[in-house]
Design a protein around this motif. Structure first.
Motif, PDB file in Angstrom:
ATOM      1  N   GLN A  60      -9.193  10.712  -6.845  1.00 52.82           N
ATOM      2  CA  GLN A  60      -8.800   9.742  -5.822  1.00 52.82           C
ATOM      3  C   GLN A  60      -9.313   8.334  -6.117  1.00 52.82           C
ATOM      4  O   GLN A  60      -8.590   7.350  -5.977  1.00 52.82           O
ATOM      5  CB  GLN A  60      -9.296  10.196  -4.449  1.00 52.82           C
ATOM      6  CG  GLN A  60      -8.787   9.328  -3.297  1.00 52.82           C
ATOM      7  CD  GLN A  60      -9.051   9.945  -1.942  1.00 52.82           C
ATOM      8  OE1 GLN A  60      -9.854  10.863  -1.809  1.00 52.82           O
ATOM      9  NE2 GLN A  60      -8.361   9.460  -0.922  1.00 52.82           N
ATOM     10  N   SER A 103      -7.127   6.613  -8.751  1.00 51.39           N
ATOM     11  CA  SER A 103      -5.673   6.741  -8.608  1.00 51.39           C
ATOM     12  C   SER A 103      -4.950   5.395  -8.583  1.00 51.39           C
ATOM     13  O   SER A 103      -3.987   5.185  -9.319  1.00 51.39           O
ATOM     14  CB  SER A 103      -5.342   7.538  -7.340  1.00 51.39           C
ATOM     15  OG  SER A 103      -3.962   7.828  -7.279  1.00 51.39           O
ATOM     16  N   ASP A 104      -5.398   4.478  -7.759  1.00 55.16           N
ATOM     17  CA  ASP A 104      -4.704   3.188  -7.639  1.00 55.16           C
ATOM     18  C   ASP A 104      -4.770   2.376  -8.926  1.00 55.16           C
ATOM     19  O   ASP A 104      -3.828   1.642  -9.260  1.00 55.16           O
ATOM     20  CB  ASP A 104      -5.300   2.369  -6.487  1.00 55.16           C
ATOM     21  CG  ASP A 104      -4.919   2.913  -5.120  1.00 55.16           C
ATOM     22  OD1 ASP A 104      -4.008   3.772  -5.065  1.00 55.16           O
ATOM     23  OD2 ASP A 104      -5.534   2.510  -4.117  1.00 55.16           O
ATOM     24  N   ARG A 123       2.485   2.907  -8.672  1.00 58.83           N
ATOM     25  CA  ARG A 123       3.073   2.904  -7.332  1.00 58.83           C
ATOM     26  C   ARG A 123       2.671   4.142  -6.532  1.00 58.83           C
ATOM     27  O   ARG A 123       2.491   4.065  -5.323  1.00 58.83           O
ATOM     28  CB  ARG A 123       4.594   2.825  -7.439  1.00 58.83           C
ATOM     29  CG  ARG A 123       5.346   2.933  -6.110  1.00 58.83           C
ATOM     30  CD  ARG A 123       6.779   2.481  -6.273  1.00 58.83           C
ATOM     31  NE  ARG A 123       7.605   2.793  -5.102  1.00 58.83           N
ATOM     32  CZ  ARG A 123       8.771   2.238  -4.849  1.00 58.83           C
ATOM     33  NH1 ARG A 123       9.262   1.330  -5.681  1.00 58.83           N
ATOM     34  NH2 ARG A 123       9.468   2.571  -3.785  1.00 58.83           N
ATOM     35  N   LYS A 167       0.628   7.077  -4.792  1.00 60.82           N
ATOM     36  CA  LYS A 167      -0.632   7.084  -4.063  1.00 60.82           C
ATOM     37  C   LYS A 167      -1.181   8.506  -3.959  1.00 60.82           C
ATOM     38  O   LYS A 167      -0.423   9.461  -3.841  1.00 60.82           O
ATOM     39  CB  LYS A 167      -0.442   6.505  -2.655  1.00 60.82           C
ATOM     40  CG  LYS A 167       0.106   5.082  -2.632  1.00 60.82           C
ATOM     41  CD  LYS A 167      -0.872   4.089  -3.238  1.00 60.82           C
ATOM     42  CE  LYS A 167      -0.334   2.663  -3.188  1.00 60.82           C
ATOM     43  NZ  LYS A 167      -1.247   1.705  -3.862  1.00 60.82           N
ATOM     44  N   TYR A 168      -2.483   8.611  -3.982  1.00 58.75           N
ATOM     45  CA  TYR A 168      -3.145   9.917  -3.930  1.00 58.75           C
ATOM     46  C   TYR A 168      -2.697  10.718  -2.706  1.00 58.75           C
ATOM     47  O   TYR A 168      -2.298  11.881  -2.829  1.00 58.75           O
ATOM     48  CB  TYR A 168      -4.661   9.708  -3.900  1.00 58.75           C
ATOM     49  CG  TYR A 168      -5.480  10.973  -4.035  1.00 58.75           C
ATOM     50  CD1 TYR A 168      -5.873  11.442  -5.286  1.00 58.75           C
ATOM     51  CD2 TYR A 168      -5.891  11.683  -2.903  1.00 58.75           C
ATOM     52  CE1 TYR A 168      -6.643  12.592  -5.415  1.00 58.75           C
ATOM     53  CE2 TYR A 168      -6.656  12.842  -3.021  1.00 58.75           C
ATOM     54  CZ  TYR A 168      -7.029  13.284  -4.276  1.00 58.75           C
ATOM     55  OH  TYR A 168      -7.787  14.427  -4.390  1.00 58.75           O
ATOM     56  N   ASP A 169      -2.762  10.091  -1.528  1.00 57.82           N
ATOM     57  CA  ASP A 169      -2.416  10.801  -0.292  1.00 57.82           C
ATOM     58  C   ASP A 169      -0.944  11.180  -0.243  1.00 57.82           C
ATOM     59  O   ASP A 169      -0.590  12.224   0.303  1.00 57.82           O
ATOM     60  CB  ASP A 169      -2.789   9.962   0.928  1.00 57.82           C
ATOM     61  CG  ASP A 169      -4.294   9.872   1.137  1.00 57.82           C
ATOM     62  OD1 ASP A 169      -5.021  10.709   0.553  1.00 57.82           O
ATOM     63  OD2 ASP A 169      -4.745   8.975   1.864  1.00 57.82           O
TER      64      ASP A 169
END
Length: 289
Positions: A167, A170-171, A176, A178-180
């Protein structure tokens, strides 16, 4: 802890050029197909083709996203090949595949992000190859359930979508996605009753406890199959490798994942999303049955 950044001996691979390798190569070239084996510069390409398997990449070879770890070209994609579903289906038949894996580039340029093309491809494979199990490794479709439902309507045997990394990273790693959002895609697929799969890379600066947290997160949303492999820098323009994780650490990750209740965990330096895909599927069926 001392970080190992020199490419170690356990990452060396042997090249295949036997009968099965040449057979797969010929089918791919004659049908002008794209494979993630080539586009993604997979270190297992030679081995898998030598075993008579390949991961087909649909919807072109140009991605609308530019993730910092991925070797696939990025830019403005060409129009979809409307005959591609049938080409893939006939290629699966020619190769005599018992288990096939399909993936794709991201197509954010399309209104449905390629969901209908996915549906048509899986249905074409099923029609031509009724006894072949189908594993799909899809983009996130921006997490849109209406688009996922289009893909799900084709009823693949395995639905896979990669978390890619921990997490915290991730960014900085993905352009583009996203983890969630990825987690919710896997949650939705599991809720719909699919056998779900995901994978991550290591060697990007993550800590073991962060890897374990990803495993917990995806297990909690119903994921059954998990892969962990070493990140390898495709070109100097991509993210640098921060560490070459040892085979011993990969073995620990496998042990942790097994204790968490995953039906199958493939963990090793050269493991990739579709590595030993048929084996993973069969092991999950044995545990379920």
């Amino acid at each position: 802890m001392e970080v190992n950044k020199r490419k170690p001996s356990w990452l060396k691979i042997s090249l295949e050029n036997g009968e099965e390798y040449l057979k797969v190569k010929k089918v791919v070239e004659l049908n002008k197909l794209h494979t993630i084996c080539s586009s993604g510069r997979c270190p297992n390409a030679s081995k898998c083709w030598g075993m008579g398997t390949a991961t087909f990449m649909i919807a072109g070879d140009i991605c609308t996203r530019s993730c910092k770890f991925c070797a696939t070209m990025t830019g403005k994609p060409k129009s979809l090949d409307e005959k591609e579903p049938e080409k893939i289906a006939s290629s699966v038949k020619l190769m005599g595949l018992k288990h096939c894996v399909i993936t794709s580039v991201d197509r954010d340029d399309l209104e449905d992000k390629g969901a209908e093309h996915w549906r048509r491809t899986v249905e074409a494979i099923r029609k031509e190859n009724p006894n072949t199990t189908i594993e799909i490794l899809t983009p996130d479709f921006d997490g849109r359930e209406d688009l996922l439902d289009i893909v799900f309507s084709s009823k693949p045997d395995i639905f896979s979508h990669n978390m890619e990394t921990i997490q915290r990273l991730s960014d900085a790693t993905r352009s583009r996605a996203k983890y969630d959002v990825s987690l919710n895609v896997l949650r939705y697929a599991s809720k719909k009753g699919f056998l779900t799969k995901t994978g991550i890379m290591v060697g990007l600066g993550e800590k073991p406890e962060e890897v374990e947290q990803v495993m917990k997160d995806v297990r909690n949303v119903g994921v059954q199959l998990f892969t962990i492999g070493q990140y390898l820098q495709p070109t100097k323009k991509h993210l640098e490798v921060q560490e070459y994780v040892t085979p011993e650490q990969f073995a620990k990750y496998k042990e942790i994942g097994t204790k968490m209740g995953f039906a199958n965990v493939e963990s090793g330096p050269l493991v990739r999303s579709s590595y030993m895909a048929e084996k993973s599927f069969l092991e999950s069926k044995l545990k379920k049955g």
